[in-house]
Enzyme design. Structure first.
Site, mmCIF file in Angstrom:
data_model
loop_
_atom_site.group_PDB
_atom_site.id
_atom_site.type_symbol
_atom_site.label_atom_id
_atom_site.label_comp_id
_atom_site.label_asym_id
_atom_site.label_seq_id
_atom_site.Cartn_x
_atom_site.Cartn_y
_atom_site.Cartn_z
ATOM 1 N N THR A 163 40.481 41.273 26.441
ATOM 2 C CA THR A 163 41.661 40.528 26.861
ATOM 3 C C THR A 163 41.413 39.963 28.246
ATOM 4 O O THR A 163 40.389 40.225 28.870
ATOM 5 C CB THR A 163 42.887 41.460 26.914
ATOM 6 N N GLY A 164 42.365 39.193 28.756
ATOM 7 C CA GLY A 164 42.210 38.585 30.059
ATOM 8 C C GLY A 164 42.108 39.599 31.181
ATOM 9 O O GLY A 164 41.606 39.296 32.249
ATOM 10 N N CYS A 165 42.597 40.827 30.975
ATOM 11 C CA CYS A 165 42.546 41.837 32.039
ATOM 12 C C CYS A 165 41.348 42.759 31.880
ATOM 13 O O CYS A 165 41.243 43.764 32.565
ATOM 14 C CB CYS A 165 43.837 42.663 32.050
ATOM 15 N N GLY A 166 40.451 42.474 30.948
ATOM 16 C CA GLY A 166 39.249 43.292 30.817
ATOM 17 C C GLY A 166 39.131 43.895 29.435
ATOM 18 O O GLY A 166 39.647 43.360 28.455
#
Length: 279
Positions: free
Chosen positions: A116-119
């Protein structure tokens, strides 16, 4: 002033640019050699896997080393073919691997689909990011004189670094410190991958020596060294705690801050011969 690429290139892997240089307060137009850095895409049996920013040198070595150090293949024989294709925006390495290795690669891609965009998300993804290192390396004995000789020998063989000042090097050295093989790249991981690949392609016994790198000793650098079966890694900069823990678990002799006669050993210190050297 518009900087342009001049037609002359001083050395493969570098580009000559027109620059404005100021020395002693006096500006002048001149040329300067800068390290080349291009996107290199790795495709396995037609399946896209990764894109790395790398120096476009020794790319076959890079394909072999990346595949081995990332655990995509088990041995050099699992790579059937490597083709280098220059495209408009970079380079594509077309790598053919054994079918059982391709199945493993597809499974790895499936388990990493949760990015995801946060890792990374999910326990399975974290295990992929930090796989447990079960391998132990063959012990190698080193003397302080070997470390010093290796570092001195590397400097004279870093040809791309000498003209650009922007590349890392990874060297395979004999236990006496002689630099036997060296590869350079703008990326420290890439330089080590190229070295591992060159050793594999030459069918050299990498256990009969140690690695020296012109960078810090991160977890990834330690992991790649362990997977290559090499018993010691010397870095000119610091290791991380995770790198030290990984080295200890694998029995790897990990050395940081290796500069001239100075160094710090973090693991497997019993492998070092502590002879006193004259300054």
């Amino acid at each position: 002033m518009t900087m342009e690429i001049l037609p002359m290139t001083a050395r493969p892997g570098a580009r000559r640019l027109q620059t404005l240089r100021c020395l002693g307060g006096v500006p002048s137009e001149t040329g300067d050699d800068v390290a080349d850095e291009v996107p290199v895409a790795l495709q396995y049996n037609g399946l896209s896997h990764a894109v790395m920013l790398a120096t476009p040198l020794d790319l076959e070595d890079f394909a072999y080393g990346f595949s081995l150090s990332e655990g995509l293949v088990d041995r050099a024989e699992d790579l059937r073919d490597v083709e280098v294709e220059e495209v408009e925006r970079g380079i594509v390495l077309h790598v053919e691997i054994a079918s059982r290795c391709l199945a493993r690669l597809k499974e790895r891609r499936r388990t990493l689909a949760g990015r995801t965009g946060c890792g990374l998300c999910g326990l399975q993804s974290l295990e992929q990011a930090l796989p447990r290192c079960e391998q132990r390396v063959a012990p190698v004995m080193l003397g302080a004189s070997a470390l010093s000789r290796a570092l001195d020998g590397m400097r004279s063989r870093q040809l791309l670094q000498s003209v650009t000042g922007a590349t890392h090097a990874a060297a395979w050295c004999g236990t006496d410190g002689e630099v036997l093989l060296l590869r350079e790249d703008v990326g420290r991981h890439n330089a080590l991958d190229k070295l591992i690949g060159a050793l594999a392609r030459q069918q050299a016994d990498a256990t009969q020596g140690f690695f020296a790198v012109t960078s810090r000793a991160s977890y990834e650098m330690v992991q790649k060294t362990v997977r290559a079966g090499v018993g010691a890694l010397a870095a000119i900069s610091a290791p991380t705690a995770l790198a030290v823990n990984t080295a200890q678990a694998a029995g790897l002799c990990l050395i940081g801050f290796a500069r001239g006669l100075d160094w710090v050993a973090y693991s497997a210190t019993e492998r070092l011969t502590l002879e006193r050297l004259a300054a």
